[in-house]
Design a protein around this motif. Structure first.
Motif, PDB file in Angstrom:
ATOM      1  N   GLY A 155      66.401 -29.664 -18.354  1.00  0.00           N
ATOM      2  CA  GLY A 155      67.580 -31.187 -18.635  1.00  0.00           C
ATOM      3  C   GLY A 155      68.716 -30.477 -18.233  1.00  0.00           C
ATOM      4  O   GLY A 155      69.160 -29.905 -16.901  1.00  0.00           O
ATOM      5  N   MET A 156      69.631 -31.232 -18.313  1.00  0.00           N
ATOM      6  CA  MET A 156      71.601 -30.876 -18.079  1.00  0.00           C
ATOM      7  C   MET A 156      72.487 -29.018 -18.513  1.00  0.00           C
ATOM      8  O   MET A 156      72.448 -28.142 -17.722  1.00  0.00           O
ATOM      9  CB  MET A 156      72.548 -31.590 -18.446  1.00  0.00           C
ATOM     10  CG  MET A 156      72.384 -33.917 -17.684  1.00  0.00           C
ATOM     11  SD  MET A 156      72.488 -33.592 -16.647  1.00  0.00           S
ATOM     12  CE  MET A 156      73.874 -33.165 -16.295  1.00  0.00           C
ATOM     13  N   ARG A 157      71.728 -29.253 -19.513  1.00  0.00           N
ATOM     14  CA  ARG A 157      71.923 -27.950 -20.295  1.00  0.00           C
ATOM     15  C   ARG A 157      70.552 -27.196 -20.641  1.00  0.00           C
ATOM     16  O   ARG A 157      71.037 -26.460 -21.840  1.00  0.00           O
ATOM     17  CB  ARG A 157      73.243 -27.585 -20.903  1.00  0.00           C
ATOM     18  CG  ARG A 157      74.813 -28.443 -20.181  1.00  0.00           C
ATOM     19  CD  ARG A 157      75.629 -28.988 -20.929  1.00  0.00           C
ATOM     20  NE  ARG A 157      76.737 -29.005 -19.606  1.00  0.00           N
ATOM     21  CZ  ARG A 157      77.456 -30.587 -19.978  1.00  0.00           C
ATOM     22  NH1 ARG A 157      76.121 -31.036 -20.026  1.00  0.00           N
ATOM     23  NH2 ARG A 157      78.301 -30.488 -18.782  1.00  0.00           N
ATOM     24  N   ASP A 158      69.360 -27.745 -21.377  1.00  0.00           N
ATOM     25  CA  ASP A 158      68.836 -27.524 -22.249  1.00  0.00           C
ATOM     26  C   ASP A 158      67.377 -27.256 -21.237  1.00  0.00           C
ATOM     27  O   ASP A 158      67.577 -27.944 -19.961  1.00  0.00           O
ATOM     28  CB  ASP A 158      67.860 -28.657 -23.239  1.00  0.00           C
ATOM     29  CG  ASP A 158      67.956 -29.687 -22.573  1.00  0.00           C
ATOM     30  OD1 ASP A 158      66.637 -29.814 -22.493  1.00  0.00           O
ATOM     31  OD2 ASP A 158      69.055 -30.037 -22.173  1.00  0.00           O
TER      32      ASP A 158
ATOM     33  N   VAL B  63      63.057 -25.154 -27.472  1.00  0.00           N
ATOM     34  CA  VAL B  63      63.904 -25.554 -26.614  1.00  0.00           C
ATOM     35  C   VAL B  63      64.873 -24.775 -26.572  1.00  0.00           C
ATOM     36  O   VAL B  63      64.179 -23.776 -27.650  1.00  0.00           O
ATOM     37  CB  VAL B  63      64.403 -26.872 -27.042  1.00  0.00           C
ATOM     38  CG1 VAL B  63      65.972 -27.248 -26.478  1.00  0.00           C
ATOM     39  CG2 VAL B  63      63.696 -28.323 -27.014  1.00  0.00           C
ATOM     40  N   SER B  64      65.414 -24.640 -25.696  1.00  0.00           N
ATOM     41  CA  SER B  64      65.985 -22.948 -25.402  1.00  0.00           C
ATOM     42  C   SER B  64      67.543 -23.653 -24.783  1.00  0.00           C
ATOM     43  O   SER B  64      66.832 -24.852 -23.792  1.00  0.00           O
ATOM     44  CB  SER B  64      65.634 -21.747 -24.666  1.00  0.00           C
ATOM     45  OG  SER B  64      64.879 -22.057 -23.409  1.00  0.00           O
ATOM     46  N   GLN B  65      68.611 -22.655 -24.057  1.00  0.00           N
ATOM     47  CA  GLN B  65      69.333 -22.964 -23.405  1.00  0.00           C
ATOM     48  C   GLN B  65      68.822 -22.939 -21.536  1.00  0.00           C
ATOM     49  O   GLN B  65      67.466 -22.436 -21.942  1.00  0.00           O
ATOM     50  CB  GLN B  65      70.475 -21.821 -23.663  1.00  0.00           C
ATOM     51  CG  GLN B  65      71.308 -21.523 -24.712  1.00  0.00           C
ATOM     52  CD  GLN B  65      72.672 -21.068 -24.839  1.00  0.00           C
ATOM     53  OE1 GLN B  65      72.109 -19.905 -24.418  1.00  0.00           O
ATOM     54  NE2 GLN B  65      73.033 -21.167 -25.383  1.00  0.00           N
ATOM     55  N   ALA B  66      69.595 -23.542 -20.593  1.00  0.00           N
ATOM     56  CA  ALA B  66      68.749 -23.023 -19.475  1.00  0.00           C
ATOM     57  C   ALA B  66      69.661 -22.260 -18.757  1.00  0.00           C
ATOM     58  O   ALA B  66      70.069 -21.926 -18.099  1.00  0.00           O
ATOM     59  CB  ALA B  66      69.644 -24.915 -18.532  1.00  0.00           C
TER      60      ALA B  66
ATOM     61  N   ASP C 241      59.801 -14.015 -11.144  1.00  0.00           N
ATOM     62  CA  ASP C 241      61.560 -14.974 -10.700  1.00  0.00           C
ATOM     63  C   ASP C 241      61.463 -16.032 -11.432  1.00  0.00           C
ATOM     64  O   ASP C 241      62.863 -16.951 -11.174  1.00  0.00           O
ATOM     65  CB  ASP C 241      60.469 -15.726  -9.073  1.00  0.00           C
ATOM     66  CG  ASP C 241      60.488 -14.778  -8.365  1.00  0.00           C
ATOM     67  OD1 ASP C 241      60.491 -13.141  -8.110  1.00  0.00           O
ATOM     68  OD2 ASP C 241      59.462 -14.737  -7.606  1.00  0.00           O
ATOM     69  N   ILE C 242      61.408 -16.630 -12.401  1.00  0.00           N
ATOM     70  CA  ILE C 242      61.389 -17.614 -13.349  1.00  0.00           C
ATOM     71  C   ILE C 242      63.238 -17.745 -14.184  1.00  0.00           C
ATOM     72  O   ILE C 242      63.881 -18.231 -13.532  1.00  0.00           O
ATOM     73  CB  ILE C 242      60.804 -17.628 -14.793  1.00  0.00           C
ATOM     74  CG1 ILE C 242      61.337 -18.616 -15.181  1.00  0.00           C
ATOM     75  CG2 ILE C 242      60.886 -16.104 -15.720  1.00  0.00           C
ATOM     76  CD1 ILE C 242      60.983 -20.190 -14.727  1.00  0.00           C
ATOM     77  N   VAL C 243      63.829 -16.239 -13.532  1.00  0.00           N
ATOM     78  CA  VAL C 243      65.372 -16.003 -14.037  1.00  0.00           C
ATOM     79  C   VAL C 243      65.730 -16.797 -12.814  1.00  0.00           C
ATOM     80  O   VAL C 243      67.197 -17.442 -13.132  1.00  0.00           O
ATOM     81  CB  VAL C 243      65.806 -14.295 -14.420  1.00  0.00           C
ATOM     82  CG1 VAL C 243      66.780 -13.967 -14.500  1.00  0.00           C
ATOM     83  CG2 VAL C 243      64.770 -14.316 -14.930  1.00  0.00           C
ATOM     84  N   GLU C 244      64.971 -15.564 -11.556  1.00  0.00           N
ATOM     85  CA  GLU C 244      66.582 -16.651 -10.374  1.00  0.00           C
ATOM     86  C   GLU C 244      66.105 -18.053 -10.404  1.00  0.00           C
ATOM     87  O   GLU C 244      67.216 -18.259  -9.777  1.00  0.00           O
ATOM     88  CB  GLU C 244      65.746 -15.769  -9.182  1.00  0.00           C
ATOM     89  CG  GLU C 244      66.179 -16.280  -7.983  1.00  0.00           C
ATOM     90  CD  GLU C 244      65.570 -15.803  -6.979  1.00  0.00           C
ATOM     91  OE1 GLU C 244      65.615 -16.590  -5.735  1.00  0.00           O
ATOM     92  OE2 GLU C 244      66.027 -14.712  -6.431  1.00  0.00           O
ATOM     93  N   ILE C 245      64.765 -18.481 -10.907  1.00  0.00           N
ATOM     94  CA  ILE C 245      64.780 -19.721 -10.568  1.00  0.00           C
ATOM     95  C   ILE C 245      65.880 -20.733 -11.251  1.00  0.00           C
ATOM     96  O   ILE C 245      66.954 -21.649 -10.795  1.00  0.00           O
ATOM     97  CB  ILE C 245      63.301 -21.079 -10.881  1.00  0.00           C
ATOM     98  CG1 ILE C 245      62.186 -19.608  -9.961  1.00  0.00           C
ATOM     99  CG2 ILE C 245      63.346 -22.071 -10.878  1.00  0.00           C
ATOM    100  CD1 ILE C 245      61.354 -19.847 -10.664  1.00  0.00           C
ATOM    101  N   VAL C 246      65.964 -20.255 -12.798  1.00  0.00           N
ATOM    102  CA  VAL C 246      66.471 -21.259 -13.894  1.00  0.00           C
ATOM    103  C   VAL C 246      68.565 -21.075 -13.842  1.00  0.00           C
ATOM    104  O   VAL C 246      69.216 -22.090 -13.113  1.00  0.00           O
ATOM    105  CB  VAL C 246      66.924 -20.920 -14.874  1.00  0.00           C
ATOM    106  CG1 VAL C 246      67.585 -21.592 -15.874  1.00  0.00           C
ATOM    107  CG2 VAL C 246      64.924 -21.226 -15.420  1.00  0.00           C
ATOM    108  N   GLU C 247      68.412 -19.510 -12.886  1.00  0.00           N
ATOM    109  CA  GLU C 247      69.625 -19.742 -12.990  1.00  0.00           C
ATOM    110  C   GLU C 247      70.694 -20.283 -11.112  1.00  0.00           C
ATOM    111  O   GLU C 247      71.875 -20.644 -11.240  1.00  0.00           O
ATOM    112  CB  GLU C 247      70.060 -17.919 -12.426  1.00  0.00           C
ATOM    113  CG  GLU C 247      69.877 -17.664 -13.459  1.00  0.00           C
ATOM    114  CD  GLU C 247      70.721 -17.791 -14.310  1.00  0.00           C
ATOM    115  OE1 GLU C 247      72.135 -17.717 -14.231  1.00  0.00           O
ATOM    116  OE2 GLU C 247      71.037 -18.507 -15.794  1.00  0.00           O
ATOM    117  N   THR C 248      69.391 -20.832 -10.271  1.00  0.00           N
ATOM    118  CA  THR C 248      70.134 -21.356  -9.638  1.00  0.00           C
ATOM    119  C   THR C 248      69.657 -22.681  -9.848  1.00  0.00           C
ATOM    120  O   THR C 248      70.806 -23.418  -9.601  1.00  0.00           O
ATOM    121  CB  THR C 248      68.747 -20.976  -8.896  1.00  0.00           C
ATOM    122  OG1 THR C 248      68.479 -19.911  -7.826  1.00  0.00           O
ATOM    123  CG2 THR C 248      69.268 -21.817  -6.924  1.00  0.00           C
TER     124      THR C 248
END
Length: 514
Positions: A429-432, A396-399, A256-263
């Protein structure tokens, strides 16, 4: 013949070091120059899977003034004695108070602990490096200033200077700490005192309100570096909002982590959710409620079945998303509808407010962090397995949800190979995203200690090969991480080092810079 010292600086004879110690004592007094094993014990013990002897200091100096530091660096240049600077000296999981290399002299600044200014109108503070968050928190409470701090997880004992200089993060809307830094005083290796930004201007009253000053911006080169000794540090404080609404959103499955971050991403970029959002795995939250031995014994990583049982017993999600809303009640009401509408679309999210989760110890400490209160609850992590071993792995990764799933899978695979558990969280963060993993092991077990070292080395290697940079690391692996960023950056760092510290006396090895 036995040495008078438990270690010596690299390339410095005992006779030369004895002369340096005599001069340090003339500057600081006998009681503020520590050389015995008993006196140096707090500066030796680490949580890294390497012998503590590799990081044993030769002495520790407890300075209290800028003038003393200027005299200390003069002695260091005279005798080529390296010093390792610490502020409060905690830095758990990143090297503690021990120096990067055996024999370095610890320059301990915790006695420089004056709160120089707190402005309740312009919302800033100016402090010395030894000031802790708890000390500043108490000061603000005592004066009834309507101001909030932004703190790292071990808030009470850490300090804003050291945390920001290592580019640590917090959990309020001011959680990107260096972003809110404003003005430093720095003793350079030659003894000169630099005030960055507007502080260089005589009679300036804008040192803590305008970051840039004139010409190249210098503050950044004194973070994660060994180019100077920061003796005063300015930063912005958050005005206390009229209302605050913390919440947690739980998901039952790891993918579900995919949905979480995309939200989350559009809510963060647009500012609907203004603070750094934590997505904590069940095993990151479990130590606030249980011990590993309650569910598994023997070797090997914890099983998925055991994790499921922990989730069931302690009302945890596979992922537990912590965030908050700030502002007037009207603002919060509007944004709360946007948040709940966004997370409710798939039907997977379990949304809990303070009313439903108030008695949950994991929620209590997360809510405290999101309002800048003091807590030490995250140290429960160290009781999970026991044995005193801990290293923070921080790529670190992209969000993006896909990036998160990939990083988690890589981390779990490598940790499992060495019999270690995945105890991780993502801070959006904002984008990371900062992917924070505590590699926990038993340092009293030689086999596990060896495995932990190999595991951490492999994590760094594989993640850098995939283009994931590590933003912060313990002192045993600083060279390895610096190498991953390539020869051009290392050359620039070295060029600055040679210009500002030609004798190499300030923290050799910090961030791989010598």
């Amino acid at each position: 013949m036995a040495s008078k010292f438990i270690a010596l600086p690299k390339g410095v004879s005992e006779k030369t070091f004895e002369a340096a110690i005599a001069e340090f004592r003339s500057i600081l007094g006998q009681d503020s120059v520590l050389v015995t094993a008993e006196q140096l014990a707090p500066y030796i013990k680490t949580m890294m899977p390497v012998p503590d002897a590799d990081h044993t200091p030769s002495a520790a100096l407890q300075a209290t003034t800028v003038e003393q530091i200027q005299k200390i660096v003069a002695v260091c240049n005279k005798y080529t004695v390296p010093i390792w600077m610490i502020s409060t000296g905690r830095n758990f999981g990143y090297g503690s108070a021990a120096p990067a290399e055996r024999g370095q002299v610890v320059l301990d600044l915790k006695r420089m602990n004056r709160i120089l200014e707190v402005d309740p109108d312009l919302c800033f503070a100016l402090v010395e490096p030894g000031v802790t968050y708890k000390q500043l928190y108490d000061y603000i409470q005592e004066h009834k200033y309507p101001l909030w701090l932004s703190c790292p997880a071990p808030s009470a004992i850490a300090g804003p200077t050291g945390n920001t200089l290592d580019r640590g993060v917090g959990y309020t809307p001011y959680g990107e700490h260096f972003l809110f830094a404003c003005g430093m005083e720095v003793v350079l290796a030659n003894g000169e005192v630099l005030r960055t930004g507007m502080g260089s201007l005589p009679k300036s009253n804008t040192w803590q309100v305008f970051k840039w000053g004139y010409g190249p911006y210098l503050d950044g080169i004194f973070t994660q570096s060994n180019y100077g000794i920061v003796t005063k540090f300015g930063f912005w404080l958050m005005p206390a909002p009229p209302a605050f609404k913390p919440f947690v959103i739980q998901y039952e499955n790891e993918d579900d982590i995919v949905e979480i971050v995309e939200t989350i991403r559009p809510l963060r970029i647009s500012g609907v959710i203004p603070n750094a959002i934590v997505i904590a795995h069940a095993l990151y939250e479990a130590p606030t409620k249980a011990k590993r031995s309650d569910y598994v014994t023997g070797t090997g990583a914890i099983t998925d079945d055991a994790v499921r049982q922990i989730m069931k017993d302690h009302k945890l999600g596979a992922w537990n998303v912590y965030a908050a809303l700030y502002g007037t009640q009207e603002q919060i009401d509007v944004n709360w509808k946007i948040v709940t509408d966004s997370f409710s679309k798939s039907g997977k999210a379990k949304i809990l407010t303070e009313q439903e989760a108030a008695d949950d110890p994991a929620f209590q400490y997360r809510a405290a962090l999101m309002r800048g209160d003091m807590t030490l609850k995250e140290f429960s992590l160290y009781n999970w397995r026991g044995g005193g071993g801990s290293m923070w792995f921080a790529p670190v990764s992209q969000a993006r949800g896909s990036e998160t799933l990939k990083q988690m899978a890589m981390t779990k695979r490598i940790l499992g190979k060495y019999g270690l558990d995945y105890s991780g969280e993502f801070i959006v963060g904002m984008r990371d995203m900062h992917h924070i993993v505590d590699v926990l092991y038993d340092k009293t077990d030689p086999a596990m200690t060896k495995a932990a070292y190999q595991c951490f080395d492999e994590l760094l290697t594989e993640f850098s090969n995939e283009g994931y940079g590590t933003y912060r690391v313990n002192t045993a692996f600083m060279d390895k991480v610096a190498h991953t960023y390539g020869p051009v950056q290392r050359h620039v760092h070295k060029t600055l080092k040679e210009a500002l510290d030609p004798n190499g006396i300030l923290a050799p090895g910090k961030s791989g810079i010598r």
